[in-house]
Design a protein around this motif. Structure first.
Motif, PDB file in Angstrom:
ATOM      1  N   PRO A 106      16.559 -15.178   1.887  1.00  0.00           N
ATOM      2  CA  PRO A 106      16.037 -15.907   0.670  1.00  0.00           C
ATOM      3  C   PRO A 106      17.437 -16.121  -0.200  1.00  0.00           C
ATOM      4  O   PRO A 106      18.556 -15.665  -0.163  1.00  0.00           O
ATOM      5  CB  PRO A 106      15.393 -14.519   0.020  1.00  0.00           C
ATOM      6  N   ALA A 107      17.047 -16.960  -1.244  1.00  0.00           N
ATOM      7  CA  ALA A 107      18.265 -17.288  -2.089  1.00  0.00           C
ATOM      8  C   ALA A 107      18.846 -15.971  -2.841  1.00  0.00           C
ATOM      9  O   ALA A 107      17.909 -15.123  -3.035  1.00  0.00           O
ATOM     10  CB  ALA A 107      17.936 -18.307  -3.071  1.00  0.00           C
ATOM     11  N   VAL A 108      20.147 -15.874  -3.453  1.00  0.00           N
ATOM     12  CA  VAL A 108      20.529 -14.745  -4.018  1.00  0.00           C
ATOM     13  C   VAL A 108      20.045 -14.496  -5.241  1.00  0.00           C
ATOM     14  O   VAL A 108      19.696 -13.289  -5.493  1.00  0.00           O
ATOM     15  CB  VAL A 108      21.965 -15.208  -4.115  1.00  0.00           C
ATOM     16  N   LYS A 109      19.769 -15.553  -5.881  1.00  0.00           N
ATOM     17  CA  LYS A 109      18.961 -14.878  -7.422  1.00  0.00           C
ATOM     18  C   LYS A 109      17.534 -14.715  -6.950  1.00  0.00           C
ATOM     19  O   LYS A 109      16.906 -13.809  -7.910  1.00  0.00           O
ATOM     20  CB  LYS A 109      18.727 -16.428  -8.046  1.00  0.00           C
ATOM     21  N   ASP A 110      16.970 -14.973  -6.080  1.00  0.00           N
ATOM     22  CA  ASP A 110      15.545 -14.568  -5.510  1.00  0.00           C
ATOM     23  C   ASP A 110      15.554 -12.958  -4.996  1.00  0.00           C
ATOM     24  O   ASP A 110      14.298 -12.294  -4.753  1.00  0.00           O
ATOM     25  CB  ASP A 110      14.811 -15.405  -4.695  1.00  0.00           C
ATOM     26  N   TYR A 111      16.751 -12.673  -4.258  1.00  0.00           N
ATOM     27  CA  TYR A 111      16.525 -11.615  -3.472  1.00  0.00           C
ATOM     28  C   TYR A 111      16.285 -10.261  -4.388  1.00  0.00           C
ATOM     29  O   TYR A 111      15.491  -9.444  -4.245  1.00  0.00           O
ATOM     30  CB  TYR A 111      17.815 -11.459  -2.815  1.00  0.00           C
ATOM     31  N   PRO A 112      17.017 -10.001  -5.467  1.00  0.00           N
ATOM     32  CA  PRO A 112      16.406  -8.848  -6.256  1.00  0.00           C
ATOM     33  C   PRO A 112      15.092  -9.043  -6.891  1.00  0.00           C
ATOM     34  O   PRO A 112      14.565  -7.778  -6.716  1.00  0.00           O
ATOM     35  CB  PRO A 112      17.626  -8.877  -7.532  1.00  0.00           C
ATOM     36  N   LEU A 113      14.674 -10.047  -7.097  1.00  0.00           N
ATOM     37  CA  LEU A 113      13.086 -10.185  -7.575  1.00  0.00           C
ATOM     38  C   LEU A 113      12.115  -9.911  -6.494  1.00  0.00           C
ATOM     39  O   LEU A 113      11.211  -9.069  -6.706  1.00  0.00           O
ATOM     40  CB  LEU A 113      12.880 -11.694  -8.100  1.00  0.00           C
ATOM     41  N   SER A 114      12.647 -10.139  -5.024  1.00  0.00           N
ATOM     42  CA  SER A 114      11.726  -9.796  -4.051  1.00  0.00           C
ATOM     43  C   SER A 114      11.798  -8.350  -3.803  1.00  0.00           C
ATOM     44  O   SER A 114      10.546  -7.810  -3.694  1.00  0.00           O
ATOM     45  CB  SER A 114      12.310 -10.564  -2.819  1.00  0.00           C
ATOM     46  N   LEU A 179      27.370   1.994  -7.067  1.00  0.00           N
ATOM     47  CA  LEU A 179      27.014   1.545  -8.294  1.00  0.00           C
ATOM     48  C   LEU A 179      27.253  -0.023  -8.551  1.00  0.00           C
ATOM     49  O   LEU A 179      26.636  -0.736  -9.300  1.00  0.00           O
ATOM     50  CB  LEU A 179      27.795   2.409  -9.168  1.00  0.00           C
ATOM     51  N   THR A 180      28.403  -0.272  -7.998  1.00  0.00           N
ATOM     52  CA  THR A 180      28.820  -1.826  -8.369  1.00  0.00           C
ATOM     53  C   THR A 180      28.457  -2.688  -7.046  1.00  0.00           C
ATOM     54  O   THR A 180      28.372  -3.935  -7.266  1.00  0.00           O
ATOM     55  CB  THR A 180      30.112  -1.875  -8.197  1.00  0.00           C
ATOM     56  N   ASP A 181      27.454  -2.381  -6.195  1.00  0.00           N
ATOM     57  CA  ASP A 181      26.756  -3.458  -5.349  1.00  0.00           C
ATOM     58  C   ASP A 181      25.976  -4.225  -6.129  1.00  0.00           C
ATOM     59  O   ASP A 181      25.072  -3.707  -6.984  1.00  0.00           O
ATOM     60  CB  ASP A 181      25.992  -2.837  -4.177  1.00  0.00           C
ATOM     61  N   PRO A 182      26.113  -5.625  -6.127  1.00  0.00           N
ATOM     62  CA  PRO A 182      24.846  -6.205  -7.000  1.00  0.00           C
ATOM     63  C   PRO A 182      23.535  -6.114  -7.054  1.00  0.00           C
ATOM     64  O   PRO A 182      22.919  -6.056  -8.137  1.00  0.00           O
ATOM     65  CB  PRO A 182      25.538  -7.571  -6.664  1.00  0.00           C
ATOM     66  N   ILE A 183      23.126  -6.173  -5.856  1.00  0.00           N
ATOM     67  CA  ILE A 183      21.787  -5.875  -5.651  1.00  0.00           C
ATOM     68  C   ILE A 183      21.475  -4.455  -6.080  1.00  0.00           C
ATOM     69  O   ILE A 183      20.172  -4.353  -6.919  1.00  0.00           O
ATOM     70  CB  ILE A 183      21.415  -6.174  -4.130  1.00  0.00           C
ATOM     71  N   ALA A 184      21.979  -3.410  -5.716  1.00  0.00           N
ATOM     72  CA  ALA A 184      21.454  -2.033  -5.959  1.00  0.00           C
ATOM     73  C   ALA A 184      21.696  -1.913  -7.675  1.00  0.00           C
ATOM     74  O   ALA A 184      20.866  -1.059  -8.048  1.00  0.00           O
ATOM     75  CB  ALA A 184      22.839  -1.159  -5.146  1.00  0.00           C
ATOM     76  N   ASN A 185      22.830  -2.470  -8.138  1.00  0.00           N
ATOM     77  CA  ASN A 185      22.940  -2.301  -9.850  1.00  0.00           C
ATOM     78  C   ASN A 185      21.987  -3.049 -10.224  1.00  0.00           C
ATOM     79  O   ASN A 185      21.292  -2.445 -11.184  1.00  0.00           O
ATOM     80  CB  ASN A 185      24.351  -3.059 -10.115  1.00  0.00           C
ATOM     81  N   ILE A 186      21.348  -4.312  -9.951  1.00  0.00           N
ATOM     82  CA  ILE A 186      20.334  -4.883 -10.841  1.00  0.00           C
ATOM     83  C   ILE A 186      19.082  -4.234 -10.589  1.00  0.00           C
ATOM     84  O   ILE A 186      18.586  -4.073 -11.775  1.00  0.00           O
ATOM     85  CB  ILE A 186      20.391  -6.370 -10.227  1.00  0.00           C
ATOM     86  N   THR A 187      18.631  -3.899  -9.425  1.00  0.00           N
ATOM     87  CA  THR A 187      17.366  -3.178  -9.155  1.00  0.00           C
ATOM     88  C   THR A 187      17.234  -2.056 -10.133  1.00  0.00           C
ATOM     89  O   THR A 187      16.193  -1.308 -10.404  1.00  0.00           O
ATOM     90  CB  THR A 187      17.288  -3.111  -7.656  1.00  0.00           C
ATOM     91  N   ALA A 188      18.505  -1.150  -9.877  1.00  0.00           N
ATOM     92  CA  ALA A 188      18.474   0.103 -10.583  1.00  0.00           C
ATOM     93  C   ALA A 188      18.268   0.109 -12.118  1.00  0.00           C
ATOM     94  O   ALA A 188      17.730   0.842 -12.371  1.00  0.00           O
ATOM     95  CB  ALA A 188      19.893   0.898 -10.193  1.00  0.00           C
ATOM     96  N   ALA A 189      19.126  -0.981 -12.550  1.00  0.00           N
ATOM     97  CA  ALA A 189      19.140  -1.217 -13.832  1.00  0.00           C
ATOM     98  C   ALA A 189      17.707  -1.601 -14.221  1.00  0.00           C
ATOM     99  O   ALA A 189      17.078  -1.336 -15.400  1.00  0.00           O
ATOM    100  CB  ALA A 189      20.180  -2.239 -14.308  1.00  0.00           C
ATOM    101  N   ALA A 190      16.953  -2.689 -13.548  1.00  0.00           N
ATOM    102  CA  ALA A 190      15.580  -2.945 -13.797  1.00  0.00           C
ATOM    103  C   ALA A 190      14.686  -1.972 -13.861  1.00  0.00           C
ATOM    104  O   ALA A 190      13.741  -1.885 -14.463  1.00  0.00           O
ATOM    105  CB  ALA A 190      15.166  -4.078 -12.865  1.00  0.00           C
ATOM    106  N   ASN A 191      14.693  -0.991 -12.705  1.00  0.00           N
ATOM    107  CA  ASN A 191      13.893   0.089 -12.690  1.00  0.00           C
ATOM    108  C   ASN A 191      13.937   1.006 -13.760  1.00  0.00           C
ATOM    109  O   ASN A 191      13.094   1.555 -14.194  1.00  0.00           O
ATOM    110  CB  ASN A 191      14.472   1.043 -11.418  1.00  0.00           C
ATOM    111  N   TYR A 192      15.226   1.246 -14.285  1.00  0.00           N
ATOM    112  CA  TYR A 192      15.549   1.967 -15.414  1.00  0.00           C
ATOM    113  C   TYR A 192      15.073   1.357 -16.774  1.00  0.00           C
ATOM    114  O   TYR A 192      14.086   1.946 -17.777  1.00  0.00           O
ATOM    115  CB  TYR A 192      16.933   2.449 -15.933  1.00  0.00           C
ATOM    116  N   ALA A 193      15.159   0.067 -17.000  1.00  0.00           N
ATOM    117  CA  ALA A 193      14.779  -0.770 -18.186  1.00  0.00           C
ATOM    118  C   ALA A 193      13.167  -0.662 -18.153  1.00  0.00           C
ATOM    119  O   ALA A 193      12.251  -0.656 -19.079  1.00  0.00           O
ATOM    120  CB  ALA A 193      15.180  -2.040 -18.228  1.00  0.00           C
TER     121      ALA A 193
END
Length: 207
Positions: A106-114, A179-193
């Motif tokens: 999948p496209a990079v921008k869609d991967y965290p969303l999936s 922590l600094t992995d883009p996918i891991a960072n985004i999904t963890a932050a979204a989970n916290y938010a």
């Protein structure tokens, strides 16, 4: 006036001299003519000398064609056609491979969303992008070294500026434990938010 007749011997002498002169003139004329003919270029020779050089056939690689190729021209033509065909097949193969790879991931921008969708974490691309640009300007290695978290020894890091304790608590299974992995960072932050504000879409400032 009395007639005067040359003696026979004299007449013979005169005729002989005249004849010699005539013969000499004819001979001279013949020599001149002969010179003219000799000096004129031979038509066949001239045509041969001025004819353009024969063009030697070459194969598709620019190398001299083999004897059979030069006679028929068929092998050379086939070689060029084969070369074009091979290039066309190679291009089609490359295009298919590229399309296959694109479809497989999948496209990079869609991967965290999936991943978020699979884990039931709310959020949109707009919400993620807006907060990423505010928190790190898109730098996955960004580190905040001046706020209270930094003072306490846990600086915020990554695209969405997450501290280590928060990352450890809200890390999404299946993503890198970094922590600094883009996918891991985004999904963890979204989970916290999502746990704190209902969704990353609801965050418009430091969180």
């Amino acid at each position: 006036m009395p007639s005067f007749t040359l003696p026979r011997a004299a007449r013979i002498t005169r005729i002989t001299r005249t004849h010699k002169i005539a013969v000499a003139v004819l001979a001279a004329a013949g020599a001149t003519s002969g010179l003219a003919v000799t000096s004129a270029p031979d038509t066949a020779q001239a045509a041969s000398e001025h004819a353009p050089a024969a063009v030697k056939p070459v194969d598709a690689k620019g190398q001299p064609a083999k004897a059979d190729d030069a006679k028929t021209g068929r092998a050379v033509t086939a070689s060029v056609a084969d070369h074009v065909k091979v290039d066309s097949v190679a291009k089609q193969h490359s295009a298919k491979q590229a399309a296959s790879r694109s479809a497989e991931r999948p496209a990079v921008k869609d991967y965290p969303l999936s991943i978020m969708k699979d884990k039931g974490i709310p959020g949109s691309y707009e919400g993620l992008h807006r907060n990423i640009m505010r928190e790190s300007a898109g730098d996955p290695n960004a580190v905040n070294g001046w706020d209270v978290n930094a003072v306490n020894g846990t600086p915020s890091k990554g695209l969405l500026q997450v501290i280590q304790p928060t990352f450890d608590t809200y890390h999404v299974e299946g993503t890198p434990n970094k922590l600094t992995d883009p996918i891991a960072n985004i999904t963890a932050a979204a989970n916290y938010a999502a746990d704190r504000y209902g969704s990353i879409d609801n965050v418009d400032s430091a969180y």
